[in-house]
Design an enzyme around this catalytic site. Structure first.
Site, PDB file in Angstrom:
ATOM      1  N   GLY A 182       0.808  -1.214   0.000  1.00 57.02           N
ATOM      2  CA  GLY A 182       0.000   0.000   0.000  1.00 57.02           C
ATOM      3  C   GLY A 182       0.840   1.262   0.000  1.00 57.02           C
ATOM      4  N   LEU A 183       0.237   2.337  -0.421  1.00 57.75           N
ATOM      5  CA  LEU A 183       0.912   3.628  -0.445  1.00 57.75           C
ATOM      6  C   LEU A 183       1.152   4.125   0.976  1.00 57.75           C
ATOM      7  CD1 LEU A 183      -1.117   5.350  -3.319  1.00 57.75           C
ATOM      8  CD2 LEU A 183       1.203   4.423  -3.445  1.00 57.75           C
TER       9      LEU A 183
ATOM     10  N   ASP B 299       6.817  -5.017   6.923  1.00 59.94           N
ATOM     11  CA  ASP B 299       6.101  -3.752   6.874  1.00 59.94           C
ATOM     12  C   ASP B 299       6.792  -2.813   5.888  1.00 59.94           C
ATOM     13  OD1 ASP B 299       4.560  -1.545   7.318  1.00 59.94           O
ATOM     14  OD2 ASP B 299       5.228  -1.188   9.379  1.00 59.94           O
TER      15      ASP B 299
ATOM     16  N   CYS C  76      -6.788   3.588   1.261  1.00 54.71           N
ATOM     17  CA  CYS C  76      -7.599   4.643   1.855  1.00 54.71           C
ATOM     18  C   CYS C  76      -7.848   5.715   0.805  1.00 54.71           C
ATOM     19  CB  CYS C  76      -6.905   5.247   3.071  1.00 54.71           C
ATOM     20  SG  CYS C  76      -7.823   6.600   3.818  1.00 54.71           S
TER      21      CYS C  76
ATOM     22  N   GLU D 137     -15.149 -16.414  35.179  1.00 54.19           N
ATOM     23  CA  GLU D 137     -13.829 -16.665  35.732  1.00 54.19           C
ATOM     24  C   GLU D 137     -13.293 -18.021  35.280  1.00 54.19           C
ATOM     25  OE1 GLU D 137     -11.056 -15.920  36.541  1.00 54.19           O
ATOM     26  OE2 GLU D 137     -10.988 -15.334  38.655  1.00 54.19           O
TER      27      GLU D 137
ATOM     28  N   HIS E 124     -13.340 -10.827  36.023  1.00 50.44           N
ATOM     29  CA  HIS E 124     -12.695 -11.569  37.105  1.00 50.44           C
ATOM     30  C   HIS E 124     -11.182 -11.499  36.900  1.00 50.44           C
ATOM     31  CE1 HIS E 124     -16.670 -13.292  38.105  1.00 50.44           C
ATOM     32  NE2 HIS E 124     -16.851 -13.220  36.793  1.00 50.44           N
TER      33      HIS E 124
END
Length: 569
Positions: free
Chosen positions: A27-28, A173, A205, A432, A500
């Protein structure tokens, strides 16, 4: 989590290379890739998959001489989105974790990055390479060669982690925005180990306001820190345009070559297959999980990642976690059971309701104030979040109160039940940890009557399972809370969880990225209330201690736990 005779501890990827996974981001810039990788790595680690992020940008900064020395890693202040808020220390083995220092891990090269940068890269530190937008122009052949070499060296480190160091999931990444780069990555992986699974996740996006907010957050990063924000923002937009000139989204090429892929949008999703033996998935994410499309997705791990990615949202909200009020069994020191709460427990429930009502109103005022004070040149935190398109939700935001099905948790929420401003629900998955045949016993009784079990639990609390019908351990609690975590990530409302000890430990471990060694030793006493606000760089965390004398909470000194080394805080 998947036990078998050949893998009694459930860590199959340590034995089977085909169960390992390479995740490659696509992605950009400013499309949320690092946001995704950090949340995903935190989720996978919480599920006990050995995982690590390998950031090409960090290595590129080291190789070109623009890295931040290690000694600044802890002293650098992270983006402060809130005025100073008092908080309480979390204890591990009864010892406070805080040393009073704060850090912002996603903006710093890790020690792993610095220690594995290579002699040539470190030699270049004395002559810094220009890294303005021109450096990222695909027509700049010299810079392109440097970026390609850095990407491949980072991939090699990732492969070493998976194949030689017992890792289960490695996350690369980087932008990886061209077909050539992605094919080179796949070829490199196939040369070393054809059986490795590959998962491409593409983040897209298109919302201009959201992009503007993301770009402003980048100005606090190492490429632009201490520089003029107006010039930096202009340069960063030119960098994005340079990448966009050669950008090819996942899709047609992968389908023509019979590649499995998933397209996710931080709105869409898609899967893909390189060769007959190499499973490769593509996720294209557009605008924070609003749309996901899957194609030929295979594998338990990939399927779980797909479901998790679909739960993201950037809505401004608070997540509150606390234990129930004191119960009769708490007074007696007994495990489990289903006893009612004491008078002290009822006082806590009343104070909790009053405090939540107060903090709910204060939060709304604070959010409106931050929106009104947003400035340019941008300051850390401006519009990130709340993002512009989400600010309209503030007035209508609901407040959920979730309890377990056990009496002590339900009774603590009784003041919320009669208040129409709160939506109370009871969840069995928040019960719990079941102590099996030891339910209703004290630890002293277990030590006397079952010394072998007592010492077995003490030596390995994470993997220990209580004997008897229904007996559970912490891994079983993590397993049943997996859907709860995804639901917490999905909803846009505020939520208060009245749980719990084991449940609170497991949930806090997820949000604070605690190591598996720390999950079972986190001190979560009665009367502690924890507040978590999701942010683009991780979370903002506060803790409050109930003061019985005033039937209220005192705010204690702010801190960031040392154990959150992977950067969730």
């Amino acid at each position: 989590m998947t036990r078998s005779r050949v893998s009694p501890d459930g860590r199959i990827p340590q034995r089977d290379v085909a169960a390992k996974l390479v995740i490659i981001m696509v992605g950009l810039p400013a499309r949320g890739k690092s946001y995704i990788t950090k949340k995903l790595q935190r989720y996978l680690s919480w599920l006990q998959h050995d995982s690590r992020i390998f950031n090409v940008g960090n290595r590129r900064r080291i190789a070109t001489g623009r890295h931040v020395p290690i000694h600044r890693k802890l002293s650098h202040e992270p983006p402060q989105l809130d005025p100073p808020v008092q908080a309480a220390s979390i204890l591990l083995n009864g010892v406070p974790t805080s040393n009073g220092e704060t850090f912002s891990p996603q903006f710093e090269p890790t020690e792993f990055d610095l220690n594995h940068a290579g002699d040539d890269a470190l030699d270049n530190e004395k002559e810094e390479v220009d890294q303005s937008a021109n450096f990222f122009d695909p027509k700049n052949q010299k810079a392109s060669a440097i970026r390609e070499q850095v990407a491949m060296e980072t991939l090699d480190e990732l492969m070493d982690y998976l194949l030689n160091q017992g890792g289960a999931v490695g996350i690369l990444d980087a932008t990886n925005s061209t077909i050539t780069r992605r094919q080179n990555l796949v070829d490199r992986i196939r040369q070393r180990e054809p059986k490795l699974g590959i998962l491409f996740i593409e983040s897209i996006c298109r919302d201009p306001d959201l992009l503007e907010a993301n770009m402003r957050l980048k100005l606090s990063g190492p490429d632009y820190r201490d520089k003029d924000p107006r010039k930096s923002l202009e340069d960063f937009k030119k960098r994005v345009d340079a990448y966009a000139s050669a950008y090819v989204p996942l899709g047609d090429y992968e389908e023509e070559h019979d590649l499995q892929y998933i397209q996710v949008s931080l709105r869409y999703r898609f899967p893909a297959l390189y060769g007959e033996r190499l499973l490769t998935h593509f996720y294209q994410m557009v605008d924070v999980g609003r749309k996901l499309v899957q194609h030929r997705l295979k594998g338990f791990l990939s399927g779980g990642i797909s479901t998790y990615l679909g739960s993201f949202n950037l809505s401004p909200r608070q997540i509150w976690i606390t234990r129930h009020g004191q119960s009769i069994d708490n007074e007696l020191g007994k495990l489990g059971g289903n006893s009612p709460i004491t008078e002290r427990g009822h006082c806590y429930g009343q104070a909790l309701h009053r405090f939540m009502t107060h903090k709910r109103e204060a939060w709304l005022i604070e959010q409106k104030s931050k929106m009104a004070q947003a400035t340019f040149p941008p300051l850390p935190g401006d519009n990130t979040p709340p993002y512009p398109e989400l600010n309209r939700e503030l007035e209508e935001k609901n407040f959920c109160v979730w309890t377990s099905m056990l009496q002590r948790s339900v009774e603590t929420a009784e003041y919320f039940e009669v208040d129409d401003d709160y939506d109370v629900k009871n969840w069995e998955m928040l019960n719990e940890l079941n102590a099996g045949q030891f339910e209703g016993m004290t630890y002293d009784e277990i030590a006397r009557k079952f010394p072998h079990e007592f010492h077995k639990r003490a030596s390995d609390k994470l993997n220990y399972i209580y004997p008897g019908v229904g007996g559970e351990g912490y891994l079983q609690v993590i397993s049943r809370l997996r859907d709860m975590v995804r639901e917490i990530e999905r909803i846009t409302d505020h939520v208060l969880i009245i749980g719990h000890r084991s449940v609170c430990r497991v949930l806090m471990a997820y949000f604070m990225d605690l190591t598996r060694e720390d999950i079972t030793d986190m001190d979560v006493p009665l009367g502690m209330l924890y507040a978590i606000e999701p942010k683009p760089y991780g979370i903002a965390f506060h803790a409050y201690k109930y003061n019985e004398a005033k039937a209220w909470f005192d705010e204690l000194p702010n801190y960031v736990p040392q154990k959150a080394a992977r950067g969730s805080v």
